[in-house]
Design a protein around this motif. Sequence first.
Motif, PDB file in Angstrom:
ATOM      1  N   PHE A 186      -5.409   7.761  -7.882  1.00 41.70           N
ATOM      2  CA  PHE A 186      -5.708   6.342  -7.807  1.00 41.70           C
ATOM      3  C   PHE A 186      -6.883   6.093  -6.866  1.00 41.70           C
ATOM      4  N   VAL A 187      -6.861   6.716  -5.707  1.00 41.14           N
ATOM      5  CA  VAL A 187      -7.930   6.552  -4.726  1.00 41.14           C
ATOM      6  C   VAL A 187      -9.220   7.176  -5.246  1.00 41.14           C
ATOM      7  N   LYS A 188      -9.115   8.347  -5.857  1.00 36.76           N
ATOM      8  CA  LYS A 188     -10.277   9.079  -6.348  1.00 36.76           C
ATOM      9  C   LYS A 188     -11.018   8.313  -7.444  1.00 36.76           C
ATOM     10  N   LYS A 189     -10.299   7.656  -8.332  1.00 34.45           N
ATOM     11  CA  LYS A 189     -10.910   6.936  -9.446  1.00 34.45           C
ATOM     12  C   LYS A 189     -11.570   5.631  -9.007  1.00 34.45           C
ATOM     13  N   GLY A 190     -11.287   5.191  -7.813  1.00 26.58           N
ATOM     14  CA  GLY A 190     -11.906   3.967  -7.322  1.00 26.58           C
ATOM     15  C   GLY A 190     -11.148   2.722  -7.742  1.00 26.58           C
ATOM     16  N   TRP A 191     -11.533   1.638  -7.133  1.00 26.89           N
ATOM     17  CA  TRP A 191     -10.888   0.356  -7.414  1.00 26.89           C
ATOM     18  C   TRP A 191     -11.937  -0.723  -7.305  1.00 26.89           C
ATOM     19  N   LYS A 192     -12.204  -1.408  -8.393  1.00 27.24           N
ATOM     20  CA  LYS A 192     -13.249  -2.431  -8.424  1.00 27.24           C
ATOM     21  C   LYS A 192     -12.648  -3.758  -8.842  1.00 27.24           C
ATOM     22  N   SER A 193     -11.781  -4.266  -8.004  1.00 27.55           N
ATOM     23  CA  SER A 193     -11.095  -5.512  -8.300  1.00 27.55           C
ATOM     24  C   SER A 193     -10.845  -6.269  -7.007  1.00 27.55           C
ATOM     25  N   GLU A 194     -10.765  -7.561  -7.139  1.00 27.17           N
ATOM     26  CA  GLU A 194     -10.397  -8.398  -5.997  1.00 27.17           C
ATOM     27  C   GLU A 194      -8.906  -8.251  -5.677  1.00 27.17           C
ATOM     28  N   TYR A 195      -8.143  -7.796  -6.673  1.00 24.15           N
ATOM     29  CA  TYR A 195      -6.707  -7.627  -6.521  1.00 24.15           C
ATOM     30  C   TYR A 195      -6.443  -6.416  -5.630  1.00 24.15           C
ATOM     31  N   PRO A 196      -5.662  -6.558  -4.575  1.00 19.07           N
ATOM     32  CA  PRO A 196      -5.416  -5.434  -3.659  1.00 19.07           C
ATOM     33  C   PRO A 196      -4.742  -4.255  -4.370  1.00 19.07           C
ATOM     34  N   LYS A 197      -5.297  -3.049  -4.168  1.00 16.18           N
ATOM     35  CA  LYS A 197      -4.767  -1.887  -4.881  1.00 16.18           C
ATOM     36  C   LYS A 197      -3.341  -1.535  -4.461  1.00 16.18           C
ATOM     37  N   ASN A 198      -2.976  -1.760  -3.196  1.00 18.00           N
ATOM     38  CA  ASN A 198      -1.599  -1.467  -2.775  1.00 18.00           C
ATOM     39  C   ASN A 198      -0.596  -2.341  -3.511  1.00 18.00           C
ATOM     40  N   LEU A 199      -0.954  -3.594  -3.718  1.00 14.54           N
ATOM     41  CA  LEU A 199      -0.088  -4.497  -4.470  1.00 14.54           C
ATOM     42  C   LEU A 199      -0.022  -4.053  -5.934  1.00 14.54           C
ATOM     43  N   PHE A 200      -1.175  -3.648  -6.485  1.00 12.59           N
ATOM     44  CA  PHE A 200      -1.190  -3.161  -7.864  1.00 12.59           C
ATOM     45  C   PHE A 200      -0.287  -1.940  -8.017  1.00 12.59           C
ATOM     46  N   ILE A 201      -0.363  -0.994  -7.078  1.00  8.49           N
ATOM     47  CA  ILE A 201       0.467   0.214  -7.138  1.00  8.49           C
ATOM     48  C   ILE A 201       1.950  -0.158  -7.150  1.00  8.49           C
ATOM     49  N   ASP A 202       2.357  -1.031  -6.252  1.00  5.31           N
ATOM     50  CA  ASP A 202       3.758  -1.461  -6.204  1.00  5.31           C
ATOM     51  C   ASP A 202       4.185  -2.099  -7.519  1.00  5.31           C
ATOM     52  N   GLU A 203       3.339  -2.969  -8.057  1.00  4.28           N
ATOM     53  CA  GLU A 203       3.671  -3.643  -9.309  1.00  4.28           C
ATOM     54  C   GLU A 203       3.656  -2.677 -10.491  1.00  4.28           C
ATOM     55  N   SER A 204       2.768  -1.692 -10.443  1.00  6.76           N
ATOM     56  CA  SER A 204       2.705  -0.689 -11.500  1.00  6.76           C
ATOM     57  C   SER A 204       3.997   0.117 -11.546  1.00  6.76           C
ATOM     58  N   PHE A 205       4.501   0.535 -10.384  1.00  8.69           N
ATOM     59  CA  PHE A 205       5.775   1.254 -10.342  1.00  8.69           C
ATOM     60  C   PHE A 205       6.909   0.375 -10.869  1.00  8.69           C
ATOM     61  N   ALA A 206       6.887  -0.908 -10.534  1.00 13.84           N
ATOM     62  CA  ALA A 206       7.935  -1.823 -11.011  1.00 13.84           C
ATOM     63  C   ALA A 206       7.866  -1.972 -12.535  1.00 13.84           C
ATOM     64  N   ARG A 207       6.659  -2.104 -13.086  1.00 11.01           N
ATOM     65  CA  ARG A 207       6.509  -2.198 -14.546  1.00 11.01           C
ATOM     66  C   ARG A 207       6.995  -0.912 -15.210  1.00 11.01           C
ATOM     67  N   ALA A 208       6.675   0.218 -14.605  1.00  7.21           N
ATOM     68  CA  ALA A 208       7.085   1.510 -15.165  1.00  7.21           C
ATOM     69  C   ALA A 208       8.605   1.648 -15.175  1.00  7.21           C
ATOM     70  N   ARG A 209       9.239   1.257 -14.079  1.00  5.10           N
ATOM     71  CA  ARG A 209      10.713   1.325 -14.020  1.00  5.10           C
ATOM     72  C   ARG A 209      11.327   0.468 -15.123  1.00  5.10           C
ATOM     73  N   GLU A 210      10.765  -0.702 -15.322  1.00  6.53           N
ATOM     74  CA  GLU A 210      11.288  -1.599 -16.360  1.00  6.53           C
ATOM     75  C   GLU A 210      11.065  -1.003 -17.749  1.00  6.53           C
ATOM     76  N   ALA A 211       9.882  -0.468 -17.988  1.00  5.22           N
ATOM     77  CA  ALA A 211       9.577   0.120 -19.295  1.00  5.22           C
ATOM     78  C   ALA A 211      10.416   1.362 -19.564  1.00  5.22           C
TER      79      ALA A 211
END
Length: 119
Positions: free
Chosen positions: A35-60
Amino acid sequence: MTQTQREALFDLLSLSIYADAHVSLAEEDLLKQAFVKKGWKSEYPKNLFIDESFARAREAADSDEAMFDYLNERAALFTSKGVQQEACDILKAILEVDGETAEENEFYSLFVQALPMLK
């Protein structure tokens, strides 16, 4: 890779660690490094995205149908052969870090099948 594709990749990586119902620290650490290596080009904080991504994955991961739909929705965002190959390479590395299981191999195969340019 576009920001939208990066986000889809990390959603898939998050989902992939649930494929065998065993989330190893090595997998989670490698995912965060990628995640860090690929970069992040968004106004959305990456730590929040990571947390939400794990939550979406658990649900899926709650059902095969939900996982399949989630995987296909994310895979559709990889629109060139080069980006599709890059996503496959990164996903394969995550799955191999703690030894692959039959479930992880199946997950990887489903992802590859969802990428029409790699067939």
